[in-house]
Design a protein around this motif. Structure first.
Motif, PDB file in Angstrom:
ATOM      1  N   SER A 136      -6.202  -6.288 -28.057  1.00  0.00           N
ATOM      2  CA  SER A 136      -5.229  -6.698 -29.062  1.00  0.00           C
ATOM      3  C   SER A 136      -5.948  -6.726 -30.399  1.00  0.00           C
ATOM      4  O   SER A 136      -6.723  -7.645 -30.672  1.00  0.00           O
ATOM      5  N   GLY A 137      -5.730  -5.710 -31.225  1.00  0.00           N
ATOM      6  CA  GLY A 137      -6.447  -5.623 -32.487  1.00  0.00           C
ATOM      7  C   GLY A 137      -7.934  -5.482 -32.250  1.00  0.00           C
ATOM      8  O   GLY A 137      -8.392  -4.597 -31.527  1.00  0.00           O
ATOM      9  N   SER A 138      -8.714  -6.389 -32.826  1.00  0.00           N
ATOM     10  CA  SER A 138     -10.170  -6.347 -32.660  1.00  0.00           C
ATOM     11  C   SER A 138     -10.643  -7.130 -31.436  1.00  0.00           C
ATOM     12  O   SER A 138     -11.828  -7.138 -31.129  1.00  0.00           O
ATOM     13  N   ILE A 139      -9.726  -7.774 -30.733  1.00  0.00           N
ATOM     14  CA  ILE A 139     -10.089  -8.571 -29.556  1.00  0.00           C
ATOM     15  C   ILE A 139     -10.015  -7.685 -28.317  1.00  0.00           C
ATOM     16  O   ILE A 139      -8.974  -7.088 -28.021  1.00  0.00           O
ATOM     17  N   LEU A 140     -11.121  -7.604 -27.585  1.00  0.00           N
ATOM     18  CA  LEU A 140     -11.232  -6.733 -26.419  1.00  0.00           C
ATOM     19  C   LEU A 140     -11.686  -7.565 -25.216  1.00  0.00           C
ATOM     20  O   LEU A 140     -12.614  -8.359 -25.318  1.00  0.00           O
ATOM     21  N   SER A 141     -11.037  -7.362 -24.087  1.00  0.00           N
ATOM     22  CA  SER A 141     -11.428  -8.081 -22.872  1.00  0.00           C
ATOM     23  C   SER A 141     -12.697  -7.473 -22.289  1.00  0.00           C
ATOM     24  O   SER A 141     -13.104  -6.363 -22.660  1.00  0.00           O
ATOM     25  N   ALA A 142     -13.306  -8.186 -21.379  1.00  0.00           N
ATOM     26  CA  ALA A 142     -14.427  -7.625 -20.629  1.00  0.00           C
ATOM     27  C   ALA A 142     -13.899  -6.506 -19.734  1.00  0.00           C
ATOM     28  O   ALA A 142     -12.770  -6.567 -19.239  1.00  0.00           O
ATOM     29  N   ALA A 143     -14.710  -5.462 -19.548  1.00  0.00           N
ATOM     30  CA  ALA A 143     -14.305  -4.327 -18.725  1.00  0.00           C
ATOM     31  C   ALA A 143     -14.221  -4.734 -17.257  1.00  0.00           C
ATOM     32  O   ALA A 143     -15.038  -5.501 -16.764  1.00  0.00           O
ATOM     33  N   VAL A 144     -13.208  -4.220 -16.575  1.00  0.00           N
ATOM     34  CA  VAL A 144     -13.015  -4.474 -15.143  1.00  0.00           C
ATOM     35  C   VAL A 144     -13.006  -3.131 -14.421  1.00  0.00           C
ATOM     36  O   VAL A 144     -12.329  -2.191 -14.842  1.00  0.00           O
ATOM     37  N   LYS A 145     -13.761  -3.047 -13.325  1.00  0.00           N
ATOM     38  CA  LYS A 145     -13.860  -1.793 -12.585  1.00  0.00           C
ATOM     39  C   LYS A 145     -13.082  -1.866 -11.278  1.00  0.00           C
ATOM     40  O   LYS A 145     -13.016  -2.902 -10.627  1.00  0.00           O
ATOM     41  N   THR A 146     -12.500  -0.740 -10.894  1.00  0.00           N
ATOM     42  CA  THR A 146     -11.861  -0.570  -9.602  1.00  0.00           C
ATOM     43  C   THR A 146     -12.094   0.866  -9.163  1.00  0.00           C
ATOM     44  O   THR A 146     -12.528   1.703  -9.970  1.00  0.00           O
ATOM     45  N   GLN A 147     -11.826   1.154  -7.904  1.00  0.00           N
ATOM     46  CA  GLN A 147     -12.125   2.492  -7.375  1.00  0.00           C
ATOM     47  C   GLN A 147     -10.852   3.220  -6.986  1.00  0.00           C
ATOM     48  O   GLN A 147      -9.904   2.631  -6.466  1.00  0.00           O
ATOM     49  N   LEU A 148     -10.856   4.526  -7.246  1.00  0.00           N
ATOM     50  CA  LEU A 148      -9.772   5.416  -6.826  1.00  0.00           C
ATOM     51  C   LEU A 148     -10.374   6.451  -5.881  1.00  0.00           C
ATOM     52  O   LEU A 148     -11.253   7.222  -6.275  1.00  0.00           O
ATOM     53  N   ARG A 149      -9.920   6.442  -4.644  1.00  0.00           N
ATOM     54  CA  ARG A 149     -10.427   7.384  -3.634  1.00  0.00           C
ATOM     55  C   ARG A 149      -9.343   8.413  -3.339  1.00  0.00           C
ATOM     56  O   ARG A 149      -8.291   8.086  -2.774  1.00  0.00           O
ATOM     57  N   ILE A 150      -9.595   9.660  -3.733  1.00  0.00           N
ATOM     58  CA  ILE A 150      -8.626  10.741  -3.551  1.00  0.00           C
ATOM     59  C   ILE A 150      -9.034  11.571  -2.348  1.00  0.00           C
ATOM     60  O   ILE A 150     -10.172  12.024  -2.244  1.00  0.00           O
ATOM     61  N   LYS A 151      -8.074  11.776  -1.435  1.00  0.00           N
ATOM     62  CA  LYS A 151      -8.352  12.510  -0.208  1.00  0.00           C
ATOM     63  C   LYS A 151      -7.458  13.744  -0.126  1.00  0.00           C
ATOM     64  O   LYS A 151      -6.339  13.750  -0.647  1.00  0.00           O
ATOM     65  N   ALA A 152      -7.986  14.777   0.524  1.00  0.00           N
ATOM     66  CA  ALA A 152      -7.162  15.941   0.828  1.00  0.00           C
ATOM     67  C   ALA A 152      -6.150  15.526   1.894  1.00  0.00           C
ATOM     68  O   ALA A 152      -6.517  14.903   2.892  1.00  0.00           O
ATOM     69  N   PRO A 153      -4.877  15.815   1.712  1.00  0.00           N
ATOM     70  CA  PRO A 153      -3.856  15.305   2.644  1.00  0.00           C
ATOM     71  C   PRO A 153      -3.884  16.032   3.981  1.00  0.00           C
ATOM     72  O   PRO A 153      -4.265  17.193   4.077  1.00  0.00           O
ATOM     73  N   LEU A 154      -3.483  15.300   5.007  1.00  0.00           N
ATOM     74  CA  LEU A 154      -3.270  15.924   6.307  1.00  0.00           C
ATOM     75  C   LEU A 154      -1.968  16.707   6.265  1.00  0.00           C
ATOM     76  O   LEU A 154      -0.968  16.254   5.715  1.00  0.00           O
ATOM     77  N   ARG A 155      -1.972  17.893   6.849  1.00  0.00           N
ATOM     78  CA  ARG A 155      -0.790  18.741   6.871  1.00  0.00           C
ATOM     79  C   ARG A 155      -0.114  18.654   8.238  1.00  0.00           C
ATOM     80  O   ARG A 155      -0.783  18.570   9.265  1.00  0.00           O
ATOM     81  N   VAL A 156       1.215  18.691   8.249  1.00  0.00           N
ATOM     82  CA  VAL A 156       1.982  18.663   9.488  1.00  0.00           C
ATOM     83  C   VAL A 156       2.157  20.085   9.983  1.00  0.00           C
ATOM     84  O   VAL A 156       2.564  20.979   9.234  1.00  0.00           O
ATOM     85  N   PHE A 157       1.851  20.317  11.267  1.00  0.00           N
ATOM     86  CA  PHE A 157       2.025  21.645  11.845  1.00  0.00           C
ATOM     87  C   PHE A 157       2.417  21.507  13.307  1.00  0.00           C
ATOM     88  O   PHE A 157       2.227  20.448  13.926  1.00  0.00           O
ATOM     89  N   GLY A 158       2.987  22.562  13.852  1.00  0.00           N
ATOM     90  CA  GLY A 158       3.397  22.572  15.248  1.00  0.00           C
ATOM     91  C   GLY A 158       2.325  23.199  16.122  1.00  0.00           C
ATOM     92  O   GLY A 158       1.611  24.109  15.699  1.00  0.00           O
ATOM     93  N   LEU A 159       2.227  22.702  17.363  1.00  0.00           N
ATOM     94  CA  LEU A 159       1.216  23.185  18.298  1.00  0.00           C
ATOM     95  C   LEU A 159       1.865  23.286  19.669  1.00  0.00           C
ATOM     96  O   LEU A 159       2.506  22.350  20.137  1.00  0.00           O
ATOM     97  N   ALA A 160       1.712  24.446  20.313  1.00  0.00           N
ATOM     98  CA  ALA A 160       2.344  24.668  21.615  1.00  0.00           C
ATOM     99  C   ALA A 160       1.454  25.551  22.473  1.00  0.00           C
ATOM    100  O   ALA A 160       0.469  26.134  21.984  1.00  0.00           O
ATOM    101  N   GLY A 161       1.797  25.658  23.742  1.00  0.00           N
ATOM    102  CA  GLY A 161       1.018  26.496  24.647  1.00  0.00           C
ATOM    103  C   GLY A 161       1.721  26.622  25.979  1.00  0.00           C
ATOM    104  O   GLY A 161       2.622  25.839  26.295  1.00  0.00           O
ATOM    105  N   ASP A 162       1.309  27.592  26.751  1.00  0.00           N
ATOM    106  CA  ASP A 162       1.901  27.802  28.064  1.00  0.00           C
ATOM    107  C   ASP A 162       0.862  28.441  28.975  1.00  0.00           C
ATOM    108  O   ASP A 162       0.012  29.213  28.500  1.00  0.00           O
ATOM    109  N   VAL A 163       0.934  28.090  30.243  1.00  0.00           N
ATOM    110  CA  VAL A 163       0.025  28.681  31.223  1.00  0.00           C
ATOM    111  C   VAL A 163       0.646  29.961  31.735  1.00  0.00           C
ATOM    112  O   VAL A 163       1.789  29.957  32.220  1.00  0.00           O
ATOM    113  N   SER A 164      -0.083  31.065  31.610  1.00  0.00           N
ATOM    114  CA  SER A 164       0.416  32.351  32.109  1.00  0.00           C
ATOM    115  C   SER A 164       0.055  32.490  33.581  1.00  0.00           C
ATOM    116  O   SER A 164      -1.113  32.396  33.962  1.00  0.00           O
ATOM    117  N   GLY A 165       1.070  32.669  34.444  1.00  0.00           N
ATOM    118  CA  GLY A 165       0.830  32.818  35.870  1.00  0.00           C
ATOM    119  C   GLY A 165       0.921  31.506  36.609  1.00  0.00           C
ATOM    120  O   GLY A 165       1.092  30.432  36.016  1.00  0.00           O
TER     121      GLY A 165
END
Length: 277
Positions: A136-165
């Motif tokens: 506020s004007g010339s008045i500044l608070s002390a700095a506060v730190k926090t963390q942001l952790r960014i991750k690659a997202p998991l993707r939704v996909f289909g998975l299937a299989g069948d036994v031949s024979g």
């Protein structure tokens, strides 16, 4: 009869003792006075200030998604005025906004804000230290730190299989797992196959002939990881994985009667994890 010289010396000694007593008396008077003077001094009043607190200390977010923190802004030392928040340390493609955009404090008051952080799909995954301040004007608070952790997202996909024979005691069959990926290319890992049930024929049920998952065994996928799966439909064979590395289902040759497994149908479950490239 006293000697005049001795009397003079005695008188002088008594005068010296009286002088010392007088000095000690003066000290006894002046020292408390000095103490009272120091105690009467008043300390300087506290300067007006801003106290900022942010929670939680860390947030996780997938690329392209948004998250938020809670900020508490308090008046100290009788401060009154409008406070704006600022943040540094954001990675490329990320942006911060505040709700409300500012708060107006009166002396001794407290206000709440929401710190909203958005990311882009192109924002690099990683851990970032964010620094927040209130001003506020010339008045500044002390700095506060926090963390942001960014991750690659998991993707939704289909998975299937069948036994031949067909399966018989002592034989096994491979599964050419199929993938259905509605998104862009993903890296797939942790593939697994499990037997969740065995459906016997009505004849085997009527004759009370048993057949359970214990009559079978699963050999899991042994190919490379990560397995890059493109958008659309594909399979292990199409991705160039040799059949020797595919999952396999074997029927065990056990001493007990296994006629209940004739014509039985295995119920299989597939699982895997996918992460966006």
């Amino acid at each position: 009869m006293q000697h005049p010289l001795r009397f003079f010396r005695l008188a002088k000694e008594h005068a010296g003792l009286a002088g010392r007593a007088l000095i000690i008396g003066l000290l006894a008077i002046f020292l408390p006075a000095g103490t009272l003077y120091a105690a009467g001094q008043q300390s300087a009043p506290p300067k007006p200030g801003i106290l900022l607190q942010v929670t939680p200390s860390s947030r996780n977010v997938d690329q392209g998604q948004a998250t938020s923190y809670s900020a508490t802004v308090s008046s100290t030392g009788g401060f009154a005025g409008t406070v704006l928040l600022g943040v540094t340390g954001l990675p490329a493609g990320a942006a911060a906004s505040f709700s409300p955009s500012s708060v107006k404090l009166t002396a001794g008051s407290t206000a709440q804000l929401s710190v909203n952080v958005s990311t882009a799909s192109t924002t690099a995954a990683g851990d970032y230290d964010l620094t927040l301040t209130g001003q506020s004007g010339s008045i500044l608070s002390a700095a506060v730190k926090t963390q942001l952790r960014i991750k690659a997202p998991l993707r939704v996909f289909g998975l299937a299989g069948d036994v031949s024979g067909l399966l018989a005691p002592g034989t096994n069959r491979s599964l050419d797992l199929g993938f259905n990926n509605p998104d862009k290319g993903i890296d797939v890992g942790n593939l697994s196959v499990s037997i969740t049930g065995v459906v016997r024929t009505s004849k085997a049920i009527a004759a009370n002939l048993p057949c359970t998952a214990q009559d079978y065994a699963v050999a899991q996928y042994s190919g490379r990881y990560p397995l890059t799966v493109p958008s659309g439909n594909s399979s292990l064979s199409q991705l160039g994985v040799p059949p020797t590395q595919w999952p396999r289902i074997a029927m065990l040759d056990t001493p007990r009667l296994q006629d209940g497994c004739k014509g039985a149908v295995l119920q299989l479950a597939y699982s895997g994890s996918g992460q966006g490239n």
